[in-house]
Design a protein around this motif. Structure first.
Motif, mmCIF file in Angstrom:
data_model
loop_
_atom_site.group_PDB
_atom_site.id
_atom_site.type_symbol
_atom_site.label_atom_id
_atom_site.label_comp_id
_atom_site.label_asym_id
_atom_site.label_seq_id
_atom_site.Cartn_x
_atom_site.Cartn_y
_atom_site.Cartn_z
ATOM 1 N N TYR A 21 0.522 -1.191 -0.057
ATOM 2 C CA TYR A 21 -0.197 0.069 0.089
ATOM 3 C C TYR A 21 1.142 1.567 -0.036
ATOM 4 O O TYR A 21 0.347 2.527 -0.405
ATOM 5 N N LYS A 22 1.922 1.238 0.979
ATOM 6 C CA LYS A 22 2.427 2.269 0.781
ATOM 7 C C LYS A 22 3.294 2.364 -0.394
ATOM 8 O O LYS A 22 3.846 3.619 -0.643
ATOM 9 N N THR A 23 3.971 2.025 -1.117
ATOM 10 C CA THR A 23 4.238 1.640 -2.679
ATOM 11 C C THR A 23 3.196 2.103 -3.252
ATOM 12 O O THR A 23 3.833 1.671 -4.839
ATOM 13 N N ASP A 24 2.251 2.130 -2.989
ATOM 14 C CA ASP A 24 1.463 2.193 -4.264
ATOM 15 C C ASP A 24 1.282 1.062 -5.037
ATOM 16 O O ASP A 24 0.643 0.946 -6.431
ATOM 17 N N GLY A 25 0.567 -0.279 -4.579
ATOM 18 C CA GLY A 25 0.902 -1.347 -5.826
ATOM 19 C C GLY A 25 -0.657 -1.899 -5.351
ATOM 20 O O GLY A 25 -1.428 -1.621 -4.380
ATOM 21 N N ILE A 26 -0.855 -2.948 -6.935
ATOM 22 C CA ILE A 26 -1.922 -3.608 -5.625
ATOM 23 C C ILE A 26 -1.836 -5.181 -5.850
ATOM 24 O O ILE A 26 -2.716 -6.362 -5.517
ATOM 25 N N GLY A 27 -0.165 -5.517 -5.867
ATOM 26 C CA GLY A 27 -0.127 -6.930 -5.620
ATOM 27 C C GLY A 27 1.742 -6.700 -5.295
ATOM 28 O O GLY A 27 2.807 -6.213 -5.673
ATOM 29 N N LEU A 28 1.406 -7.857 -4.410
ATOM 30 C CA LEU A 28 3.430 -8.315 -3.989
ATOM 31 C C LEU A 28 4.075 -9.674 -3.854
ATOM 32 O O LEU A 28 3.144 -10.079 -3.262
ATOM 33 N N VAL B 184 -7.954 -3.086 -6.028
ATOM 34 C CA VAL B 184 -8.480 -1.855 -5.479
ATOM 35 C C VAL B 184 -6.714 -1.153 -5.100
ATOM 36 O O VAL B 184 -6.959 0.077 -5.925
ATOM 37 N N GLY B 185 -5.872 -1.854 -4.507
ATOM 38 C CA GLY B 185 -5.007 -0.866 -4.047
ATOM 39 C C GLY B 185 -5.280 0.505 -3.491
ATOM 40 O O GLY B 185 -4.172 0.803 -2.712
ATOM 41 N N GLU B 186 -6.140 -0.117 -2.202
ATOM 42 C CA GLU B 186 -5.816 0.535 -1.101
ATOM 43 C C GLU B 186 -6.400 0.122 -0.214
ATOM 44 O O GLU B 186 -7.375 -0.189 0.427
ATOM 45 N N ARG B 187 -5.848 0.690 1.118
ATOM 46 C CA ARG B 187 -5.627 0.219 2.377
ATOM 47 C C ARG B 187 -7.102 0.399 2.991
ATOM 48 O O ARG B 187 -8.452 1.190 2.676
ATOM 49 N N GLY B 188 -8.266 -0.798 3.009
ATOM 50 C CA GLY B 188 -9.389 -0.776 4.116
ATOM 51 C C GLY B 188 -10.744 -1.109 3.148
ATOM 52 O O GLY B 188 -11.939 -0.675 3.424
#
Length: 274
Positions: free
Chosen positions: A118-125, A142-146
């Motif tokens: 989330y901090k690096t604006d990713g959607i997968g890791l 969605v790439g957004e926490r929560g």
């Protein structure tokens, strides 16, 4: 207009998949880091139910426990905060071990992976992208926490994938500011374990299928430029060379691989091929 759910799950045990996606399709497009090109994606969406794309082509082979060694407790040790490993760090090419210990340490690792994603604006890791060579990935389209659905896949393998191929502009957190076209199957059927070790099956198509395939490649030591055509690869060669030079300046070591001199041995269409 609300977006239809992107995920069709076959097991209620899938940990963290608890939040419905209630966003318009374009709500998460500008959040992409792993994948960009909103126009291309929007034009390919089936607004009725994008997950009903049939998965009809049997994968050539699956991955069993014989394909990867088991991870030890030491393999799963980490110190927060996690940091993204960039190309051409050899960690990205190492073999990733299977996980057979499902404990609090694994849950903490998953939490930390979501945090850095989330901090690096990713959607997968994937785990190797944070320096841990095990069969683990996390993603949230969605790439957004929560918001959206947080997916955790442990020891995933591909059961089936579609014959239909889709070209899409991809990026990768391990290749900052580099984007290029990659062709992949439109949909996949996956067998995996959740964070508690329970086995389940999941069908993915459209964006979630692409996120999974990108991260699954990482677990096989395959990088997204391995799947590019020669023409597309040529278009990003200079940027890859800059990352190689950055690695050499930072470590004082020669780059472990060079796009200029390497033989372009492409990963085949499908999974587990290189």
């Amino acid at each position: 207009m609300a977006c239809a759910s992107w995920l069709h799950l076959h097991s209620p045990s899938l940990t963290r998949v608890i939040l419905p996606i209630l966003h318009h399709p374009t709500a998460f497009l500008h959040r992409f880091n792993i994948f960009t090109s909103p126009a291309r994606f929007t034009s390919s969406v089936n607004q009725t139910n994008p997950l009903l794309t049939p998965v009809h082509a049997q994968a050539k082979r699956g991955f069993s426990s014989k394909d990867h060694k088991m991870a030890s407790a030491e393999d799963l040790q980490f110190e927060p905060p996690l940091k993204i490993v960039e190309y051409p760090d050899p960690i990205l090419r190492k073999r990733n071990k299977r996980i057979d210990t499902f404990d609090e340490n694994l849950k903490k690792l998953v939490d930390e992976m979501f945090d850095v994603m989330y901090k690096t604006d990713g959607i997968g890791l994937s785990a190797p992208q944070v320096g841990i060579n095990v069969q683990l990935m996390v993603f949230n389209p969605v790439g957004e926490r929560g918001e959206g659905q947080e997916i955790v896949l442990v020891n995933p393998r591909v059961a089936k994938y579609s014959k239909k191929m889709v070209l899409f502009n991809e990026g990768c957190l391990s290749f900052p500011r580099i984007y290029a076209d990659v062709q992949r199957p439109e949909s996949v059927k996956i067998d995996a374990q959740d964070i508690n070790g329970a086995r389940f099956t999941i069908d993915l198509s459209e964006l979630p299928a692409r996120v999974f395939q990108h991260e699954f490649d990482h677990l096989q030591g395959i990088l997204f430029f391995d799947r590019m055509t020669d023409e597309v690869l040529d278009s990003i060669c200079k940027q890859l060379e800059e990352l190689e030079k950055k690695y050499e300046n930072k470590t004082g070591l020669p780059s472990p691989e060079k796009v200029e001199t390497r033989k372009r041995k492409k990963a085949g269409v499908g999974f587990g091929k290189s």
